[in-house]
Design a protein around this motif. Structure first.
Motif, PDB file in Angstrom:
ATOM      1  N   MET A   1       0.817  -1.213   0.000  1.00 47.32           N
ATOM      2  CA  MET A   1       0.000   0.000   0.000  1.00 47.32           C
ATOM      3  C   MET A   1       0.856   1.272   0.000  1.00 47.32           C
ATOM      4  O   MET A   1       0.498   2.275  -0.581  1.00 47.32           O
ATOM      5  CB  MET A   1      -0.939  -0.009   1.209  1.00 47.32           C
ATOM      6  CG  MET A   1      -1.906   1.162   1.222  1.00 47.32           C
ATOM      7  SD  MET A   1      -2.914   1.308  -0.280  1.00 47.32           S
ATOM      8  CE  MET A   1      -3.970  -0.126  -0.094  1.00 47.32           C
ATOM      9  N   LEU A   2       2.001   1.199   0.686  1.00 43.82           N
ATOM     10  CA  LEU A   2       2.893   2.359   0.695  1.00 43.82           C
ATOM     11  C   LEU A   2       3.366   2.700  -0.716  1.00 43.82           C
ATOM     12  O   LEU A   2       3.474   3.879  -1.072  1.00 43.82           O
ATOM     13  CB  LEU A   2       4.096   2.096   1.609  1.00 43.82           C
ATOM     14  CG  LEU A   2       3.912   2.385   3.103  1.00 43.82           C
ATOM     15  CD1 LEU A   2       5.154   1.967   3.871  1.00 43.82           C
ATOM     16  CD2 LEU A   2       3.606   3.852   3.342  1.00 43.82           C
ATOM     17  N   TRP A   3       3.638   1.671  -1.509  1.00 44.95           N
ATOM     18  CA  TRP A   3       4.098   1.894  -2.869  1.00 44.95           C
ATOM     19  C   TRP A   3       3.003   2.553  -3.715  1.00 44.95           C
ATOM     20  O   TRP A   3       3.271   3.464  -4.509  1.00 44.95           O
ATOM     21  CB  TRP A   3       4.544   0.584  -3.503  1.00 44.95           C
ATOM     22  CG  TRP A   3       4.955   0.703  -4.938  1.00 44.95           C
ATOM     23  CD1 TRP A   3       4.378   0.113  -6.026  1.00 44.95           C
ATOM     24  CD2 TRP A   3       6.048   1.479  -5.452  1.00 44.95           C
ATOM     25  NE1 TRP A   3       5.026   0.458  -7.177  1.00 44.95           N
ATOM     26  CE2 TRP A   3       6.061   1.300  -6.859  1.00 44.95           C
ATOM     27  CE3 TRP A   3       7.006   2.298  -4.863  1.00 44.95           C
ATOM     28  CZ2 TRP A   3       6.995   1.909  -7.674  1.00 44.95           C
ATOM     29  CZ3 TRP A   3       7.945   2.920  -5.683  1.00 44.95           C
ATOM     30  CH2 TRP A   3       7.929   2.720  -7.069  1.00 44.95           C
ATOM     31  N   LYS A   7       3.180   6.227  -5.515  1.00 43.40           N
ATOM     32  CA  LYS A   7       2.910   6.471  -6.927  1.00 43.40           C
ATOM     33  C   LYS A   7       1.834   7.535  -7.100  1.00 43.40           C
ATOM     34  O   LYS A   7       1.929   8.384  -8.003  1.00 43.40           O
ATOM     35  CB  LYS A   7       2.484   5.162  -7.621  1.00 43.40           C
ATOM     36  CG  LYS A   7       3.614   4.153  -7.779  1.00 43.40           C
ATOM     37  CD  LYS A   7       3.239   3.050  -8.753  1.00 43.40           C
ATOM     38  CE  LYS A   7       2.089   2.208  -8.232  1.00 43.40           C
ATOM     39  NZ  LYS A   7       1.800   1.067  -9.145  1.00 43.40           N
ATOM     40  N   TYR A   8       0.827   7.519  -6.249  1.00 44.29           N
ATOM     41  CA  TYR A   8      -0.215   8.538  -6.308  1.00 44.29           C
ATOM     42  C   TYR A   8       0.369   9.909  -5.993  1.00 44.29           C
ATOM     43  O   TYR A   8       0.052  10.902  -6.662  1.00 44.29           O
ATOM     44  CB  TYR A   8      -1.330   8.200  -5.317  1.00 44.29           C
ATOM     45  CG  TYR A   8      -2.342   9.312  -5.149  1.00 44.29           C
ATOM     46  CD1 TYR A   8      -3.318   9.545  -6.110  1.00 44.29           C
ATOM     47  CD2 TYR A   8      -2.306  10.133  -4.015  1.00 44.29           C
ATOM     48  CE1 TYR A   8      -4.235  10.572  -5.965  1.00 44.29           C
ATOM     49  CE2 TYR A   8      -3.220  11.161  -3.860  1.00 44.29           C
ATOM     50  CZ  TYR A   8      -4.187  11.373  -4.836  1.00 44.29           C
ATOM     51  OH  TYR A   8      -5.088  12.396  -4.674  1.00 44.29           O
ATOM     52  N   SER A  13       2.168  15.419  -8.314  1.00 38.22           N
ATOM     53  CA  SER A  13       3.160  16.470  -8.079  1.00 38.22           C
ATOM     54  C   SER A  13       4.195  16.615  -9.185  1.00 38.22           C
ATOM     55  O   SER A  13       4.883  17.646  -9.247  1.00 38.22           O
ATOM     56  CB  SER A  13       3.890  16.219  -6.749  1.00 38.22           C
ATOM     57  OG  SER A  13       4.548  14.963  -6.758  1.00 38.22           O
ATOM     58  N   TYR A  14       4.319  15.628 -10.075  1.00 40.34           N
ATOM     59  CA  TYR A  14       5.457  15.643 -10.987  1.00 40.34           C
ATOM     60  C   TYR A  14       5.302  16.625 -12.138  1.00 40.34           C
ATOM     61  O   TYR A  14       6.298  17.133 -12.655  1.00 40.34           O
ATOM     62  CB  TYR A  14       5.706  14.238 -11.553  1.00 40.34           C
ATOM     63  CG  TYR A  14       4.853  13.876 -12.744  1.00 40.34           C
ATOM     64  CD1 TYR A  14       5.315  14.077 -14.046  1.00 40.34           C
ATOM     65  CD2 TYR A  14       3.573  13.332 -12.578  1.00 40.34           C
ATOM     66  CE1 TYR A  14       4.538  13.746 -15.143  1.00 40.34           C
ATOM     67  CE2 TYR A  14       2.789  13.005 -13.654  1.00 40.34           C
ATOM     68  CZ  TYR A  14       3.274  13.213 -14.941  1.00 40.34           C
ATOM     69  OH  TYR A  14       2.499  12.896 -16.016  1.00 40.34           O
ATOM     70  N   ARG A  15       4.081  16.931 -12.572  1.00 39.92           N
ATOM     71  CA  ARG A  15       3.880  17.707 -13.797  1.00 39.92           C
ATOM     72  C   ARG A  15       4.543  19.078 -13.724  1.00 39.92           C
ATOM     73  O   ARG A  15       5.258  19.483 -14.647  1.00 39.92           O
ATOM     74  CB  ARG A  15       2.382  17.853 -14.076  1.00 39.92           C
ATOM     75  CG  ARG A  15       1.696  16.548 -14.465  1.00 39.92           C
ATOM     76  CD  ARG A  15       0.233  16.779 -14.794  1.00 39.92           C
ATOM     77  NE  ARG A  15      -0.443  15.546 -15.178  1.00 39.92           N
ATOM     78  CZ  ARG A  15      -1.000  14.717 -14.323  1.00 39.92           C
ATOM     79  NH1 ARG A  15      -0.967  14.996 -13.022  1.00 39.92           N
ATOM     80  NH2 ARG A  15      -1.592  13.610 -14.734  1.00 39.92           N
ATOM     81  N   LYS A  99       4.228  11.668   2.207  1.00 38.97           N
ATOM     82  CA  LYS A  99       4.239  13.079   1.843  1.00 38.97           C
ATOM     83  C   LYS A  99       5.555  13.748   2.245  1.00 38.97           C
ATOM     84  O   LYS A  99       6.059  14.616   1.533  1.00 38.97           O
ATOM     85  CB  LYS A  99       3.036  13.794   2.465  1.00 38.97           C
ATOM     86  CG  LYS A  99       1.713  13.402   1.835  1.00 38.97           C
ATOM     87  CD  LYS A  99       0.576  14.239   2.311  1.00 38.97           C
ATOM     88  CE  LYS A  99      -0.694  13.900   1.560  1.00 38.97           C
ATOM     89  NZ  LYS A  99      -0.594  14.155   0.093  1.00 38.97           N
ATOM     90  N   THR A 100       6.104  13.340   3.375  1.00 39.82           N
ATOM     91  CA  THR A 100       7.400  13.880   3.787  1.00 39.82           C
ATOM     92  C   THR A 100       8.497  13.444   2.827  1.00 39.82           C
ATOM     93  O   THR A 100       9.309  14.266   2.371  1.00 39.82           O
ATOM     94  CB  THR A 100       7.748  13.429   5.214  1.00 39.82           C
ATOM     95  OG1 THR A 100       6.726  13.862   6.115  1.00 39.82           O
ATOM     96  CG2 THR A 100       9.082  14.009   5.658  1.00 39.82           C
TER      97      THR A 100
END
Length: 255
Positions: A1-3, A7-8, A13-15, A99-100
């Motif tokens: 689930m952490l993975w 990815k979410y 945030s990447y764009r 998030k950190t």
């Protein structure tokens, strides 16, 4: 689930970051391309314009990297999209951890991109007939102690990452406490005031602690010579901000 959560987080945030990276690298490419187009008044004006754009992009990207991380966290935790964030089947500590780490990742990558762009821009300017790779190949690598040099590099990078993590954790703590039941109004003002206050207190503490901000890596010969205060102090602060934020998210948060 952490993975999946990671990815979410990357997907939302990447764009903005990738677009800014592309503009910065494009400026470097155009500056080098301008060198081969000849000289003249028009070329000098173009070179000056591109140099100004590059300088602005470095400044904007440096500021944008921090502000975008903060705004992404604030939006995903306390705005409309927070409903989706808090309905994920994950624990609060997992959400805060991802998030950190995401914030640390983007600030670190942004710093690396800016530094690499400066290297690509400045190193070939010594001799336009010599490429960046020619400079690397022709360096005298003999005197370098690779075991010691790599150790210094990894230690230095580790301390930098720790300090970035501590800063991100501290900012998230300020956002969390200003969106708790303790503060109902002027949340942006109080968040800014809390960050400035914490930074001021940390600067005072760093002056009292031995060897803070005065590390000479050339004197490190053994693991006992490692500036442990530079490692343990930010780790202690990271744990303080993380668990304080976790308590606020679990028990005191208001969306």
């Amino acid at each position: 689930m952490l993975w999946k959560l990671w990815k979410y987080e990357m997907r939302i945030s990447y764009r903005n970051f990738v677009l800014m990276y592309a503009i910065l690298i494009a400026c470097v490419f155009l500056l080098h391309l301008n060198v081969f187009l000849g000289k003249g008044d028009l070329m000098n004006i173009l070179l000056g314009l591109l140099t100004m754009i590059y300088g602005i992009m470095v400044f904007v990207l440096s500021i944008f990297g921090i502000t975008n991380v903060i705004m992404t966290y604030r939006s995903s935790m306390f705005k409309k999209s927070a409903v989706l964030t808090h309905t994920f089947p994950v624990k609060e500590w997992q959400t805060l951890l991802v998030k950190t780490l995401s914030g640390v990742f983007w600030i670190f990558v942004t710093s690396v991109v800016v530094i690499l762009s400066m290297l690509l821009l400045t190193i070939p300017l010594v001799d336009y007939e010599t490429s960046f790779f020619d400079v690397l190949i022709n360096l005298d690598w003999g005197p370098i102690r690779w075991d010691r040099s790599l150790f210094y590099l990894f230690l230095f990078m580790f301390i930098i990452i720790l300090n970035i993590t501590e800063f991100i954790s501290m900012v998230y703590f300020a956002l969390n406490i200003t969106h708790s039941c303790f503060i109902q109004k002027a949340r942006k003002f109080f968040a800014f005031a809390i960050v400035i206050g914490i930074l001021f207190i940390q600067s005072l503490i760093s002056e009292w602690l031995p060897f803070m901000n005065d590390v000479n890596f050339s004197y490190i010969r053994h693991w006992t010579d490692i500036p442990w205060i530079e490692i343990l102090f930010p780790i202690a602060l990271i744990l303080l901000w993380y668990f304080s934020s976790l308590y606020l998210i679990k028990h005191k948060m208001e969306i």
